[in-house]
Design an enzyme around this catalytic site. Structure first.
Site, PDB file in Angstrom:
ATOM      1  N   GLU A   1       1.345  -0.433  -5.179  1.00 43.84           N
ATOM      2  CA  GLU A   1       0.725   0.689  -5.479  1.00 43.84           C
ATOM      3  C   GLU A   1       1.721   1.812  -5.573  1.00 43.84           C
ATOM      4  OE1 GLU A   1      -2.828   3.387  -3.908  1.00 43.84           O
ATOM      5  OE2 GLU A   1      -1.578   2.703  -2.751  1.00 43.84           O
TER       6      GLU A   1
ATOM      7  N   ASP B   1       0.937  -1.087  -0.057  1.00 41.63           N
ATOM      8  CA  ASP B   1      -0.001  -0.143   0.191  1.00 41.63           C
ATOM      9  C   ASP B   1       0.742   1.304   0.194  1.00 41.63           C
ATOM     10  OD1 ASP B   1      -2.571   1.418   0.414  1.00 41.63           O
ATOM     11  OD2 ASP B   1      -1.689   1.984   2.222  1.00 41.63           O
TER      12      ASP B   1
HETATM   13  C1  NOJ Z   1      -4.396   3.432  -0.755  1.00 43.22           C
HETATM   14  C2  NOJ Z   1      -5.469   2.403  -0.908  1.00 43.22           C
HETATM   15  O1  NOJ Z   1      -5.619   1.923  -2.099  1.00 43.22           O
HETATM   16  C3  NOJ Z   1      -6.526   3.399  -0.193  1.00 43.22           C
HETATM   17  O2  NOJ Z   1      -7.928   2.673  -0.419  1.00 43.22           O
HETATM   18  C4  NOJ Z   1      -6.191   4.075   1.011  1.00 43.22           C
HETATM   19  O3  NOJ Z   1      -7.149   4.980   1.344  1.00 43.22           O
HETATM   20  C5  NOJ Z   1      -4.973   4.607   1.120  1.00 43.22           C
HETATM   21  N1  NOJ Z   1      -3.758   3.732   0.444  1.00 43.22           N
HETATM   22  C6  NOJ Z   1      -4.503   4.821   2.531  1.00 43.22           C
HETATM   23  O4  NOJ Z   1      -3.998   3.725   3.334  1.00 43.22           O
END
Ligand code: NOJ
Length: 547
Positions: free
Chosen positions: A243, A200
């Site tokens: 990500e 993440d």
């Molecule tokens: C990325 C995630 O995809 C999203 O859903 C989240 O709000 C943020 N990171 C914070 O963790």
């Protein structure tokens, strides 16, 4: 031979909370998900990516973790998790889980201890400042919903840094103890059977503030190598799928020489794909693909249409964003979010036009990389814009036309999020059972298309090139691997066209139809003239063998 399983995988993203509720409390759970594994296997999925399922105050869909070593009690137990993973593995399905280590919830015991006592070892797990930094209002990720990136904690008597919501305090990865904690977390989930992690917020994870100690490694990207090394020592076939919605120039740093992330979501291709769909022209997609850096042999792109967040269009110009909004989010007031994206599911954006849905998923299944499908996309599920923020696109899975879409037996007001009950996307006529019975449904198409994709490892493994078609509406590309060659041709426009593919001399053999939007006349001899209906697509194998 390298066993890079993720090169020809079909990833499917599931939020346990909204997938299937077995105990009737209105919240999806691991037991329910386990019951649905045959469905998932039938779809052809080979790897499940689970959104966060850890104990959480749940103020950001589970991305606010308060215990990294457990399952939220609403969703089940660790025992249920292990049983689920075992049963998934039995069906040849791997499981990867979200690794949310950029920040913890403010309810995490580490943060609580850090606030309570300045001398606690946990104080330095987070990022602090006595004064409010001048740039506190810059770099807000959720504009309109988040006020600052530094918030005062009265107990601590200091400001803490949070890239996201104020209840998500950023961890300080310059602290070796934090890095050790992260390794322990990874080690734990690897030991109980996961095949890797979706990392993440990777670009924020490695962000180091001026007031933090410097990393004892030469650059923040080296930290990605550190976690990769750890991962591979513990489990050789495990992957990190990051990500990182970053610029073109930044992307290669996340792959390194094959020593950092194995996979990255391709946000730039995703955004340009939407521009291409909005314009009904292939050009933006072609240009984005041409601009991509080459990546290590062991690296791979993850391609997707939608995920659990907004459709972020942040890498496009304002004018381009407006073009997409005009086409796919006409009611900007309701559909636009964070000054950069659309909070709808995909099917409503194209008014469930079967041709446009199949065109988009055919692209995702053939683009050089690995497809990632979000649960419900296989049905063409709709959204609920009356729900807050990104929840609009997170409604429960629609299993049948029974009450609550068969997601849960709880009373409707107890559901974690309401099911879609009204209009075209209501579970009453859009659900798994009905689509299974209808040979023309998106679900049945998806199963067939996924099967074909798996039979064409060239798309995931191969070297690829764009084929000139002379038509700005038509995108054609060729993938080659171990002597096999496949070609996919997609017509982004509503007009029908015939294009002549400019192929290399080597490809003088026949083009054999593998999949298309409709039956076409077989291509005669060695002609490379390809007919396409409006929004049509065709996949070919070059050669004389049908299988
Ligand atoms: C990325 C995630 O995809 C999203 O859903 C989240 O709000 C943020 N990171 C914070 O963790």
């Amino acid at each position: 031979m390298l066993d890079l399983w993720y090169k020809n995988a079909i990833l499917y993203c599931i939020d346990v909370e909204t997938y299937m509720d077995a105990n009737g409390d209105g919240v999806g759970d691991f037991e329910g998900l386990t019951q649905r594994l045959d469905y998932i296997a039938g779809l052809g999925v080979t790897c499940i990516w689970l959104l966060p399922f850890y104990p959480t105050p749940n103020k950001d869909n589970g991305y606010d973790v308060m215990d990294y070593y457990n399952v939220d009690t609403r969703l089940g137990t660790l025992g249920d998790f292990v049983e689920f993973t075992r049963q998934a593995n039995d069906r040849g399905i791997r499981v990867i889980v979200d690794l949310v280590i950029n920040h913890t919830s403010d309810q995490h015991p580490w943060f609580q201890a850090a606030c309570k006592d300045e001398n606690s070892k946990y104080r330095d797990y987070y990022v602090w400042s006595k004064e409010k930094p001048e740039d506190a209002d810059e770099g807000i990720v959720f504009p309109g919903y988040q006020k600052s990136t530094w918030t005062y904690n009265p107990e601590a008597g200091a400001y803490y840094f949070h890239r996201f919501y104020d209840h998500q305090a950023d961890l300080n990865i310059t602290n070796p103890q934090v890095r050790e904690e992260i390794q322990k977390i990874m080690g734990f989930w690897l030991a109980i059977g996961v095949s890797g992690f979706r990392v993440d917020a990777a670009q924020f994870l490695i962000e180091v503030r001026d007031n933090q100690a410097q990393l004892d490694v030469e650059s923040p990207y080296q930290y990605l190598k550190e976690i990769r090394n750890f991962l591979s020592w513990r489990r050789g076939d495990a992957i990190l799928l990051a990500e990182a919605n970053v610029s073109l120039e930044e992307l290669p740093k996340y792959f390194g020489d094959g020593d950092k992330m194995q996979m990255l979501f391709n946000f730039i291709v995703n955004q340009n794909l939407f521009l291409a769909l909005a314009r009904e022209k292939a050009t933006p997609l072609v240009e984005a693909l041409k601009a991509m850096p080459s990546i290590p042999e062991t690296g791979q792109w993850g391609h997707f249409i939608r995920n659990h967040d907004e459709l972020s269009l942040d890498k496009l110009s304002d004018a381009q964003q407006n073009e997409i909004a005009d086409a796919f989010a006409p009611d900007k007031e309701q559909m636009w979010i964070f000054d950069r994206g659309i909070r709808r599911r995909f099917a409503p954006m194209v008014d469930s036009d079967p041709r446009r849905l199949r065109l988009a998923y055919s692209l995702v299944l053939t683009l050089p990389g690995t497809p990632v499908i979000n649960y419900g996309e296989e049905l063409g599920m709709g959204d609920d814009l009356s729900l807050e923020e990104r929840n609009s696109a997170r409604t429960p899975m629609q299993w049948s036309n029974e009450p609550n879409a068969d997601f849960s037996t709880a009373s409707p007001d107890q559901l974690v999020l309401p099911v879609v009950t009204e209009g075209q996307y209501s579970y009453k006529h859009l659900n798994v059972v009905d689509e299974r019975r209808d040979p023309k449904s998106l679900l049945n198409w998806m199963e067939r298309a996924i099967r074909m994709r798996k039979e064409c490892p060239e798309f995931g493994w191969g070297t690829w090139q764009i084929i000139e078609t002379g038509n700005p509406c038509v995108f054609a590309h060729r993938c080659e691997w171990r002597g096999g060659v496949v070609i996919a041709v997609h017509n982004l426009s509503r007009e029908a066209y015939t294009v002549t593919l400019e192929l290399d001399d080597g490809d003088t053999e026949r083009l054999i139809d593998l999949l298309g939007d409709q039956p076409y006349e077989a291509i005669e001899g060695t002609s490379h003239d390809v007919q396409l209906k409006g929004y049509g697509y065709r996949w070919f194998r070059v050669g004389s063998h049908h299988l």
